[in-house]
Design a protein around this motif. Structure first.
Motif, PDB file in Angstrom:
ATOM      1  N   SER A 166       1.947   3.688  33.774  1.00 19.78           N
ATOM      2  CA  SER A 166       3.157   2.868  33.880  1.00 19.78           C
ATOM      3  C   SER A 166       3.058   1.588  34.759  1.00 19.78           C
ATOM      4  O   SER A 166       1.971   1.639  35.465  1.00 19.78           O
ATOM      5  N   GLU A 167       3.076   0.177  33.633  1.00 23.39           N
ATOM      6  CA  GLU A 167       3.126  -0.610  34.543  1.00 23.39           C
ATOM      7  C   GLU A 167       4.709  -1.417  34.448  1.00 23.39           C
ATOM      8  O   GLU A 167       5.380  -1.245  34.290  1.00 23.39           O
ATOM      9  N   HIS A 168       4.719  -1.704  35.782  1.00 26.44           N
ATOM     10  CA  HIS A 168       6.099  -1.993  36.271  1.00 26.44           C
ATOM     11  C   HIS A 168       5.832  -3.271  37.477  1.00 26.44           C
ATOM     12  O   HIS A 168       4.899  -3.441  38.111  1.00 26.44           O
ATOM     13  N   ILE A 186      -0.199   4.939  38.814  1.00 29.66           N
ATOM     14  CA  ILE A 186      -0.451   6.654  38.290  1.00 29.66           C
ATOM     15  C   ILE A 186       0.318   7.208  39.058  1.00 29.66           C
ATOM     16  O   ILE A 186       0.130   7.801  39.744  1.00 29.66           O
ATOM     17  N   ASP A 187       0.744   8.333  37.965  1.00 29.35           N
ATOM     18  CA  ASP A 187       1.610   9.961  39.479  1.00 29.35           C
ATOM     19  C   ASP A 187       0.938  10.957  38.477  1.00 29.35           C
ATOM     20  O   ASP A 187       0.531  10.563  37.554  1.00 29.35           O
ATOM     21  N   ILE A 188       1.245  11.904  39.306  1.00 34.54           N
ATOM     22  CA  ILE A 188       1.251  13.172  38.165  1.00 34.54           C
ATOM     23  C   ILE A 188       1.712  13.939  37.447  1.00 34.54           C
ATOM     24  O   ILE A 188       2.980  13.543  37.673  1.00 34.54           O
TER      25      ILE A 188
END
Length: 74
Positions: free
Chosen positions: A41-43, A49-51
């Motif tokens: 996701s971009e914020h 990057i999440d598991i």
């Protein structure tokens, strides 16, 4: 452009299709083997990057593997 050891049909596949094809090519592979293991996701211009919470394989030591943190707790 394809190199001699590449299949020209590979050029028409997206990277996601290539990933799926590679992960399901083994004799006992299932569709679950090709399931996404990360969420991107971009914020505010930063990429995170999440598991994936339901990823069957997670980073880190496996069950029963001692770590340095366990030694400090004793």
């Amino acid at each position: 452009m394809s190199t001699p050891d590449q299949n020209p049909a590979d050029d028409a596949m997206t990277s996601e299709e290539k990933r799926h094809d590679q992960l399901t090519a083994a004799p006992d592979a299932t569709e679950a083997d090709a399931a996404p293991r990360i969420e991107v996701s971009e914020h505010d211009g930063n990429t995170r990057i999440d598991i994936a919470p339901d990823a069957p394989v997670r980073p880190g030591p496996g069950p029963g593997v001692e770590t340095d943190d366990e030694d400090d707790a004793q």
